[in-house]
Design a protein around this motif. Structure first.
Motif, mmCIF file in Angstrom:
data_model
loop_
_atom_site.group_PDB
_atom_site.id
_atom_site.type_symbol
_atom_site.label_atom_id
_atom_site.label_comp_id
_atom_site.label_asym_id
_atom_site.label_seq_id
_atom_site.Cartn_x
_atom_site.Cartn_y
_atom_site.Cartn_z
ATOM 1 N N ASP A 24 0.833 -1.207 0.000
ATOM 2 C CA ASP A 24 0.000 0.000 0.000
ATOM 3 C C ASP A 24 0.866 1.254 0.000
ATOM 4 O O ASP A 24 0.561 2.241 -0.701
ATOM 5 N N SER A 25 1.939 1.239 0.794
ATOM 6 C CA SER A 25 2.839 2.390 0.846
ATOM 7 C C SER A 25 3.527 2.606 -0.502
ATOM 8 O O SER A 25 3.703 3.751 -0.947
ATOM 9 N N TYR A 26 3.914 1.518 -1.148
ATOM 10 C CA TYR A 26 4.545 1.614 -2.470
ATOM 11 C C TYR A 26 3.590 2.256 -3.476
ATOM 12 O O TYR A 26 3.987 3.135 -4.256
ATOM 13 N N ASN A 27 2.332 1.801 -3.456
ATOM 14 C CA ASN A 27 1.357 2.311 -4.425
ATOM 15 C C ASN A 27 1.039 3.791 -4.218
ATOM 16 O O ASN A 27 0.650 4.478 -5.169
ATOM 17 N N THR A 28 1.183 4.287 -2.984
ATOM 18 C CA THR A 28 0.843 5.684 -2.704
ATOM 19 C C THR A 28 2.054 6.621 -2.738
ATOM 20 O O THR A 28 1.918 7.794 -3.102
ATOM 21 N N SER A 29 3.244 6.096 -2.365
ATOM 22 C CA SER A 29 4.404 6.983 -2.249
ATOM 23 C C SER A 29 5.465 6.785 -3.325
ATOM 24 O O SER A 29 6.270 7.688 -3.578
ATOM 25 N N VAL A 30 5.524 5.635 -3.962
ATOM 26 C CA VAL A 30 6.527 5.380 -4.999
ATOM 27 C C VAL A 30 5.920 5.527 -6.392
ATOM 28 O O VAL A 30 6.520 6.173 -7.266
ATOM 29 N N LYS A 34 1.172 -0.127 -10.469
ATOM 30 C CA LYS A 34 0.867 -0.428 -9.071
ATOM 31 C C LYS A 34 0.989 -1.934 -8.819
ATOM 32 O O LYS A 34 0.906 -2.751 -9.743
ATOM 33 N N LEU A 35 1.190 -2.284 -7.554
ATOM 34 C CA LEU A 35 1.349 -3.679 -7.161
ATOM 35 C C LEU A 35 0.071 -4.206 -6.538
ATOM 36 O O LEU A 35 -0.736 -3.448 -5.991
ATOM 37 N N ALA A 36 -0.098 -5.510 -6.617
ATOM 38 C CA ALA A 36 -1.260 -6.167 -6.014
ATOM 39 C C ALA A 36 -0.851 -7.525 -5.474
ATOM 40 O O ALA A 36 -0.012 -8.211 -6.072
ATOM 41 N N ASP A 94 3.399 -8.948 -8.078
ATOM 42 C CA ASP A 94 2.660 -8.814 -9.330
ATOM 43 C C ASP A 94 2.149 -7.384 -9.504
ATOM 44 O O ASP A 94 1.784 -6.710 -8.531
ATOM 45 N N ASN A 95 2.089 -6.946 -10.768
ATOM 46 C CA ASN A 95 1.431 -5.683 -11.076
ATOM 47 C C ASN A 95 -0.084 -5.869 -11.080
ATOM 48 O O ASN A 95 -0.587 -6.981 -11.282
ATOM 49 N N VAL A 96 -0.806 -4.790 -10.855
ATOM 50 C CA VAL A 96 -2.268 -4.848 -10.890
ATOM 51 C C VAL A 96 -2.720 -5.341 -12.269
ATOM 52 O O VAL A 96 -2.260 -4.845 -13.304
#
Length: 328
Positions: A218-224, A238-240, A293-295
């Motif tokens: 979640d942090s990666y998707n919002t801050s990176v 984004k990652l999932a 994995d990517n979304v």
């Protein structure tokens, strides 16, 4: 090249143990051991950090980059490539507590129960600009073994060996992630895989939970995501996490042997034996991927792709073998 200071690899060993006789042939033993290694990894490292990028398409090495055009002026303080040094880096620490209960052979049987609680820390260089980024755990914490032998009438002997080993620590990585200021150790020879920011190296199945991994994702998707990578490219994927995944599989196996011995004229013996490995046919799944994995991609993270191979005692699929031994 070799640096001016080049200490040799060395290690420090410590052990301490106690033993107590419980009577009736039972002895309990507890041993603690520690091994600390220094300068244990010899590798060739580019100290010029020529593959370091700080958000622009051109590298930012220690000695400034000369540029794409060849520079033959010896007075210019610039570099056109890496400068590799043999580097005796690396630190490893092993701590282990082994507890054993041993019963000597009497009343037609004997057994041994041993349990090891262990922790291994080692260095796996993933960033030449920060060696400790890849310092983490690599050994399963728990290892339980139960072994025994029972003598029955009519020359029958039953043997058991049961082993349970917990999951091996793992690291979740992001494929192709190249962050500013980093120097991926294998960036020249292969695909870049970077440990996901916000988690210690080798902590999955060794202190980090699925909830911790979800927070990191979640942090990666919002801050990176939405920022620029080391070469100035936009990080957009984004990652999932899959709905169901595991940090590997424990190894569980129970092996049995039944032996029948025939004796002729006291000197000659024929032993016929049957052995069954992984008698309960436990899957012991392997082949897990720890690349996130990517979304929208087909889930592969934490998914097994095969099971352990059977080489008679390696926790593979159930196997049976028979044999005979002649003694004279």
């Amino acid at each position: 090249m070799y640096p001016t200071h080049f200490p040799l690899a060395r290690s420090y060993q410590t052990s301490l143990g106690v033993q107590h006789d419980l009577g009736r042939g039972l002895v309990v033993t507890a041993d603690w051991a520690r091994r600390q290694g220094e300068n244990v990894s010899l590798s060739e490292v580019d100290w010029n950090l020529f593959n370091r990028y700080l958000g622009t398409p051109t590298p930012a090495p220690v000695i400034p980059y000369c540029g794409p055009v060849a520079d033959f002026n010896p007075t210019h303080n610039c570099s056109t490539g890496g400068m590799t040094f043999w580097t005796d880096q690396g630190r490893s620490v092993y701590d282990g507590l082994l507890v054993k209960v041993n019963k000597r052979f009497s009343n037609h049987f004997q057994f041994l129960v041993s349990y090891a609680f262990q922790k291994g820390l080692g260095e796996n260089v993933v960033d030449d600009n920060n060696y400790m980024k890849g310092y983490g755990e690599y050994l399963p914490h728990h290892n339980l073994t139960v072994a025994g032998t029972v003598n029955f009438p009519w020359g029958l002997v039953l043997s058991l060996n049961s082993s349970i080993i917990s999951r091996t620590p793992q690291t979740a990585v992001v494929n192709g992630l190249f962050l500013p200021g980093t120097v991926p150790h294998q960036s020249v020879t292969g695909t870049i895989t970077t440990p996901i920011p916000g988690m210690n190296y080798g902590c999955l199945a060794a202190g980090c939970s699925k909830a911790d991994l979800q927070k990191a994702v979640d942090s990666y998707n919002t801050s990176v995501v939405g920022t620029r990578d080391a070469k100035g490219n936009l990080i957009s994927a984004k990652l999932a996490l899959p709905s169901d995944y595991q940090f590997g599989d424990p190894t569980i196996t129970q092996d049995f042997r039944l032996t029948k011995t025939f004796t002729f004229k006291e000197r000659y013996k024929i032993s016929v034996l049957a052995e069954m490995f992984n008698a309960f046919n436990i899957a012991n799944l392997t082949g897990y991927s720890y690349t996130l994995d990517n979304v929208g991609a087909t889930p592969s993270f934490g998914q097994p792709t095969q099971r352990a191979n059977q080489t008679f005692g390696s926790a593979g699929a159930r196997a049976l073998q028979v044999g005979a031994r002649v003694t004279f």
